[in-house]
Design a protein around this motif. Structure first.
Motif, mmCIF file in Angstrom:
data_model
loop_
_atom_site.group_PDB
_atom_site.id
_atom_site.type_symbol
_atom_site.label_atom_id
_atom_site.label_comp_id
_atom_site.label_asym_id
_atom_site.label_seq_id
_atom_site.Cartn_x
_atom_site.Cartn_y
_atom_site.Cartn_z
ATOM 1 N N THR A 1 -17.018 9.282 0.935
ATOM 2 C CA THR A 1 -18.403 9.016 1.366
ATOM 3 C C THR A 1 -19.025 7.878 0.553
ATOM 4 N N SER A 2 -18.645 7.777 -0.714
ATOM 5 C CA SER A 2 -19.152 6.671 -1.546
ATOM 6 C C SER A 2 -18.615 5.335 -1.048
ATOM 7 N N GLY B 1 -20.584 4.630 2.107
ATOM 8 C CA GLY B 1 -21.957 4.248 1.767
ATOM 9 C C GLY B 1 -22.018 2.879 1.107
ATOM 10 N N SER C 1 -24.770 8.491 -0.854
ATOM 11 C CA SER C 1 -23.663 9.381 -0.489
ATOM 12 C C SER C 1 -23.723 10.682 -1.280
#
Length: 572
Positions: free
Chosen positions: A17-18, A21, A39
């Motif tokens: 997710t990072s 993002g 995130s």
């Protein structure tokens, strides 16, 4: 086994997710750490709750802070540290003291706290800034070694030391009889740690790193460096000091060793991975519900904190002899609340020094200031430039910005103006001096000015992109201008203003990024030099010579590449 799989799943979720993002905000031309923060908020306990064990992820995130500060320590030479030691030691203490006093006074008068002790504690919490967020943003912008970058980091590192001292002192705040003893114990811990660090860096670490490097085993070298970084950080944590301080000192231990660059290269991938976890973990602390319920109040608190800290920091930086532009950028860069203020605030909540409501508001306020920091740093040079042109402050600022340190011959003419006296600027000056050309250097570092004064080289102390400074440089009578500044935005602004004063001036500029080569040329620079390409050209020339090519042919090839502004060798 299920627990181990759970950790791997959490770890993968945060990284994935990072990455998404970070990619999205990068496409929006914003710093990637904003994507990491977002995130963390999405996958964390106040978002979609995709993590089974947030505490373990936050523990791993601490490693990211350690690696960030360790890498800074390796790159941060002691000579650079001495250059800004005055503002680091005196300026940071003055900033912490003034911030604490103002916050304590305001909170007591408004009834926000119940007593002097609580007001002082809240002031101390708000006085600290974020080393990790500021360092990451400066690194992304390539401004770690600019003057304002060095000033920010000097103040932040000193704050980390004070933060460690406060964490050691906190348990005794509710027991007045033991405060003196606690202060003495905390000071003793700091002194013992620093003494041991000096001893290790002189007599143990160099020999250890050299022996491990002699094995020529890359894996063993990396493990040793990691163990040193985390080991020293763990020692400071056990002493009640900050992990940031320990990791930075560990980096300083390695910085004096011949293999420091090799150590840094090994740690950088780990630093970036775990730093991503750290910023995501900060995002996990953001509770959108609390933000929405108290949006108006938190917005007011964010405004008061960031504006108030900037107003306190700005005159302090000016007082220590730095330019108004450096002061404005610095004050806007470290006017947030530090991430480790979370730790201090939580300890204060347990001690009864703040209420739960104050703690939750503090979390929301801190989180928003951290999110806003990269944005402030991005626009701070523009704001600094605009601020100096505001009519209301023009007269006052002209007195402040006006260069008072000058060493220019009255009859100077046909001289070469060199903007910036760093490593590149010094080489340019040496070349011109050896050929007998008159020189005038513009520099905003007090340490560099002292060297120029000792060498009897004409100089102006101030920001090279300042119109008032350029007016003193006699550009209309100059034969050329060489721009060797570390800051790309200052380079562009200086080029624009110099050609406005002297349109026919020959300007040679240093390019930091590939896309700047054409931009600076279009702005009027006669020659734009990209240091990495120049190094490659020299290597290529030597290689062609060793392969038997004639000197005339080699010279022609290199010349054509330069005339074409490196287009034939630029990466796609």
């Amino acid at each position: 086994m299920a627990a181990e799989h759970g950790l791997i799943l959490d770890f993968t979720t945060v990284l994935a997710t990072s990455a998404l993002g970070g990619y999205l905000v990068n496409r929006l031309r914003q710093p990637v750490l904003l994507g990491y923060l977002a995130s963390g908020m999405i996958v964390g306990p106040f978002g979609f709750k995709l993590l089974s064990d947030v505490t373990r992820i936050q523990s791993l995130a601490t490693i990211g802070v350690a690696f960030l500060l360790f890498a800074l320590g390796v790159e941060f030479s002691l000579s650079e540290l001495k250059r800004v030691k005055d503002i680091a030691l005196k300026g940071s203490l003055l900033q912490i003291g003034l911030t604490t006093a103002v916050v304590a006074l305001l909170t007591i008068l408004t009834g926000w706290v119940e007593g002097i002790l609580q007001g002082i504690f809240l002031g101390v919490v708000l006085s600290f800034s974020s080393t990790a967020v500021v360092l990451k943003t400066l690194a992304e912008r390539g401004e770690t070694y600019t003057l304002h970058g060095q000033v920010m980091l000097a103040i932040l590192i000193a704050q980390d030391l004070v933060l460690g001292f406060m964490l050691a002192l906190l348990p005794a705040l509710n027991q007045p009889s033991s405060i003196v003893f606690a202060i003495g114990a905390a000071l003793l811990k700091v002194i013992v740690f620093l003494a041991l660090s000096v001893g290790f860096s002189r007599w143990i670490v160099p020999g250890l790193i050299t022996r491990v490097a002699a094995t020529e085993n890359s894996e063993l070298f990396l493990i040793t460096v990691i163990a040193l970084c985390l080991g020293v950080a763990l020692v400071t944590a056990k002493l009640g000091l900050s992990i940031e301080m320990g990791a930075f000192v560990a980096g300083l231990m390695v910085s004096g060793v011949d293999y420091s660059d090799h150590a840094l290269a090994k740690v950088l991938p780990l630093r970036d991975t775990f730093a991503c976890l750290f910023f995501a973990s900060i995002g996990m602390l953001i509770n959108p519900g609390i933000l929405l319920q108290n949006f108006g109040l938190i917005l007011v608190l964010v405004t008061l904190v960031m504006l108030g800290k900037a107003i306190i920091i700005l005159p302090i930086v000016v007082k220590f002899g730095y330019s108004i532009k450096t002061a404005i950028i610095t004050s806007l860069g470290i006017n947030q609340i530090g991430e480790f203020s979370f730790v201090l605030a939580l300890a204060g909540l347990r001690q009864g020094l703040i209420t739960e409501k104050t703690y939750l508001l503090l979390l929301g306020t801190t989180a928003i200031t951290l999110v806003l920091t990269p944005i402030w740093l991005n626009i701070s040079p523009y704001l600094a430039d605009k601020f100096t042109q505001v009519p209301l402050f023009a007269k006052y600022l002209s007195n402040v910005i006006q260069p008072t340190l000058l060493s220019i011959p009255e009859t100077i003419n046909g001289h070469v103006v060199v903007a910036g006296y760093g490593r590149v600027g010094q080489i340019i000056v040496n070349i011109l001096q050896n050929q007998g050309y008159p020189i005038l250097v513009i520099e905003n570092s007090e340490a560099a000015i002292q060297r120029l004064r000792m060498q009897k080289i004409p100089y102006i102390f101030g920001d090279a992109d300042s119109e008032l400074v350029l007016e003193k440089a006699h550009l209309k009578n100059a034969s050329a201008l060489a721009i060797a500044l570390p800051d790309p935005s200052s380079t562009r602004l200086l080029l624009q203003r110099a050609l406005k004063i002297a349109p026919s001036l020959d300007v040679i500029a240093r390019s930091h990024y590939n896309n700047e080569i054409d931009l600076l040329t279009q702005m009027g620079a006669k020659e734009v030099v990209q240091p990495e390409f120049e190094a490659a050209l020299e290597l290529g020339a030597h290689l062609l010579a060793s392969l038997g090519e004639a000197d005339e042919h080699i010279h022609s090839v290199i010349k054509n590449i330069r005339i074409d502004r490196y287009r034939s060798i630029r990466p796609l």
